[in-house]
Design a protein around this motif. Structure first.
Motif, PDB file in Angstrom:
ATOM      1  N   MET A   2      -9.581  -0.081   9.660  1.00 39.12           N
ATOM      2  CA  MET A   2      -9.015  -0.577  10.912  1.00 39.12           C
ATOM      3  C   MET A   2      -8.851  -2.090  10.876  1.00 39.12           C
ATOM      4  O   MET A   2      -8.085  -2.646  11.653  1.00 39.12           O
ATOM      5  CB  MET A   2      -9.881  -0.141  12.092  1.00 39.12           C
ATOM      6  CG  MET A   2      -9.793   1.351  12.341  1.00 39.12           C
ATOM      7  SD  MET A   2     -10.878   1.995  13.642  1.00 39.12           S
ATOM      8  CE  MET A   2     -10.682   0.834  14.946  1.00 39.12           C
ATOM      9  N   SER A   3      -9.545  -2.754   9.984  1.00 37.80           N
ATOM     10  CA  SER A   3      -9.430  -4.208   9.889  1.00 37.80           C
ATOM     11  C   SER A   3      -8.321  -4.657   8.931  1.00 37.80           C
ATOM     12  O   SER A   3      -8.154  -5.842   8.689  1.00 37.80           O
ATOM     13  CB  SER A   3     -10.768  -4.820   9.458  1.00 37.80           C
ATOM     14  OG  SER A   3     -11.084  -4.408   8.142  1.00 37.80           O
ATOM     15  N   SER A   4      -7.558  -3.710   8.392  1.00 35.41           N
ATOM     16  CA  SER A   4      -6.454  -4.070   7.508  1.00 35.41           C
ATOM     17  C   SER A   4      -5.416  -4.880   8.273  1.00 35.41           C
ATOM     18  O   SER A   4      -5.198  -4.664   9.464  1.00 35.41           O
ATOM     19  CB  SER A   4      -5.804  -2.809   6.927  1.00 35.41           C
ATOM     20  OG  SER A   4      -6.685  -2.161   6.042  1.00 35.41           O
ATOM     21  N   THR A   5      -4.810  -5.808   7.550  1.00 36.55           N
ATOM     22  CA  THR A   5      -3.828  -6.710   8.159  1.00 36.55           C
ATOM     23  C   THR A   5      -2.588  -6.767   7.280  1.00 36.55           C
ATOM     24  O   THR A   5      -2.512  -6.103   6.243  1.00 36.55           O
ATOM     25  CB  THR A   5      -4.413  -8.131   8.286  1.00 36.55           C
ATOM     26  OG1 THR A   5      -4.614  -8.649   6.949  1.00 36.55           O
ATOM     27  CG2 THR A   5      -5.712  -8.150   9.067  1.00 36.55           C
ATOM     28  N   ILE A  15      -5.700  -4.131  -1.316  1.00 39.67           N
ATOM     29  CA  ILE A  15      -4.312  -4.370  -1.723  1.00 39.67           C
ATOM     30  C   ILE A  15      -3.847  -5.628  -1.000  1.00 39.67           C
ATOM     31  O   ILE A  15      -4.044  -5.772   0.208  1.00 39.67           O
ATOM     32  CB  ILE A  15      -3.406  -3.184  -1.325  1.00 39.67           C
ATOM     33  CG1 ILE A  15      -3.881  -1.886  -1.979  1.00 39.67           C
ATOM     34  CG2 ILE A  15      -1.941  -3.480  -1.632  1.00 39.67           C
ATOM     35  CD1 ILE A  15      -3.801  -1.883  -3.489  1.00 39.67           C
ATOM     36  N   ARG A  16      -3.232  -6.529  -1.753  1.00 40.30           N
ATOM     37  CA  ARG A  16      -2.717  -7.776  -1.174  1.00 40.30           C
ATOM     38  C   ARG A  16      -1.261  -7.968  -1.586  1.00 40.30           C
ATOM     39  O   ARG A  16      -0.869  -7.539  -2.674  1.00 40.30           O
ATOM     40  CB  ARG A  16      -3.550  -8.955  -1.644  1.00 40.30           C
ATOM     41  CG  ARG A  16      -4.963  -8.913  -1.097  1.00 40.30           C
ATOM     42  CD  ARG A  16      -5.796 -10.094  -1.595  1.00 40.30           C
ATOM     43  NE  ARG A  16      -7.184  -9.909  -1.238  1.00 40.30           N
ATOM     44  CZ  ARG A  16      -8.075  -9.251  -1.989  1.00 40.30           C
ATOM     45  NH1 ARG A  16      -7.720  -8.746  -3.137  1.00 40.30           N
ATOM     46  NH2 ARG A  16      -9.318  -9.127  -1.587  1.00 40.30           N
ATOM     47  N   PRO A  17      -0.472  -8.636  -0.759  1.00 45.26           N
ATOM     48  CA  PRO A  17       0.929  -8.874  -1.113  1.00 45.26           C
ATOM     49  C   PRO A  17       1.058  -9.699  -2.393  1.00 45.26           C
ATOM     50  O   PRO A  17       0.203 -10.526  -2.703  1.00 45.26           O
ATOM     51  CB  PRO A  17       1.483  -9.670   0.073  1.00 45.26           C
ATOM     52  CG  PRO A  17       0.524  -9.461   1.178  1.00 45.26           C
ATOM     53  CD  PRO A  17      -0.820  -9.197   0.550  1.00 45.26           C
ATOM     54  N   PHE A  48       0.841  -1.197   0.000  1.00 45.29           N
ATOM     55  CA  PHE A  48       0.000   0.000   0.000  1.00 45.29           C
ATOM     56  C   PHE A  48       0.879   1.252   0.000  1.00 45.29           C
ATOM     57  O   PHE A  48       0.682   2.161  -0.812  1.00 45.29           O
ATOM     58  CB  PHE A  48      -0.940  -0.002   1.211  1.00 45.29           C
ATOM     59  CG  PHE A  48      -1.742   1.262   1.333  1.00 45.29           C
ATOM     60  CD1 PHE A  48      -2.852   1.484   0.533  1.00 45.29           C
ATOM     61  CD2 PHE A  48      -1.373   2.246   2.239  1.00 45.29           C
ATOM     62  CE1 PHE A  48      -3.585   2.659   0.632  1.00 45.29           C
ATOM     63  CE2 PHE A  48      -2.104   3.417   2.354  1.00 45.29           C
ATOM     64  CZ  PHE A  48      -3.209   3.623   1.541  1.00 45.29           C
ATOM     65  N   ARG A  49       1.834   1.297   0.908  1.00 47.24           N
ATOM     66  CA  ARG A  49       2.721   2.473   0.989  1.00 47.24           C
ATOM     67  C   ARG A  49       3.479   2.672  -0.320  1.00 47.24           C
ATOM     68  O   ARG A  49       3.616   3.804  -0.806  1.00 47.24           O
ATOM     69  CB  ARG A  49       3.690   2.334   2.160  1.00 47.24           C
ATOM     70  CG  ARG A  49       3.050   2.628   3.506  1.00 47.24           C
ATOM     71  CD  ARG A  49       4.077   2.699   4.624  1.00 47.24           C
ATOM     72  NE  ARG A  49       4.684   1.403   4.904  1.00 47.24           N
ATOM     73  CZ  ARG A  49       4.173   0.483   5.716  1.00 47.24           C
ATOM     74  NH1 ARG A  49       3.033   0.718   6.343  1.00 47.24           N
ATOM     75  NH2 ARG A  49       4.794  -0.666   5.915  1.00 47.24           N
TER      76      ARG A  49
END
Length: 151
Positions: A53-56, A115-117, A12-13
Motif C-alpha cells: 500500500m505504500s508503493s508510489t 521496482i524503480r523507474p 511493475f506492470r
C-alpha cells in the motif's frame, strides 16, 4: 526489462506482463496480472503478487503470496459463509486457506521486492521466478498432498 520513462507502477506492470507471466506459464501456472493458479483437480494452488500500500510512482514494493485451498472445504464453508466468493484469492486469506509468503520459504522472513523507474527489472524477475520454481511450487504441491492424505 527496462522501459523508457513511466512510473514504477508502469515498470511493475510491464515486468509482470513481459517477464513474470511468461515464465510462470512455462512452470505450469495459468493466469495473468497479479493472480496465477497451478492446476489441480482437488485444490486451488494460487500465487498472488501483492503490491504494498505504500508503493508510489517512484517505487513499487511487492511480495509473492502462495495459497492452497481444498476445493471441497471451500465449497462446504461457503454454504454457511455467504460472503465468500466462488473461488479464493491468493492475496486474501480465507477461512480454509493455507498460505505462505515466498520470502518466508526462502529466507525465513517476509520479503518485499522493489521496482524503480529507469532500472532494469530483469534481476528481480529472475530472482522471483527462480524462487517460485525452486521452493514455491514444491510448497504448493506439498499442501495439496498433505490435504489429500487426510482421513
Amino acid at each position: 526489462m527496462s522501459i523508457d520513462g513511466g512510473t514504477a507502477q508502469d515498470h511493475f506492470r510491464a515486468m509482470v506482463r513481459a517477464e513474470l507471466a511468461p515464465e510462470l506459464r512455462r512452470l505450469g501456472f495459468r493466469g495473468s496480472g497479479a493472480q496465477f493458479e497451478l492446476p489441480s483437480a482437488t485444490h486451488w494452488l494460487l500465487l498472488g503478487l501483492q503490491r504494498s500500500m505504500s508503493s508510489t510512482a517512484d517505487e513499487v514494493r511487492f511480495t509473492v503470496n502462495l495459497s492452497a485451498v481444498d476445493r471441497q472445504d471451500w465449497a462446504t464453508k461457503r454454504e454457511t459463509e455467504k460472503w465468500m466468493g466462488v473461488r479464493p484469492s491468493a492475496n486474501v486469506l480465507g477461512p480454509v486457506t493455507t498460505s505462505k509468503r515466498l520470502g518466508i520459504l526462502l529466507w525465513g522472513t517476509d520479503t518485499w521486492f522493489a521496482i524503480r523507474p529507469n532500472l532494469s527489472t530483469k534481476d528481480v524477475a529472475v530472482e522471483v521466478v527462480d524462487a517460485i520454481r525452486d521452493k514455491g511450487i514444491a510448497w504448493l504441491r506439498a499442501q495439496e498432498s498433505a490435504n489429500d492424505a487426510r482421513p
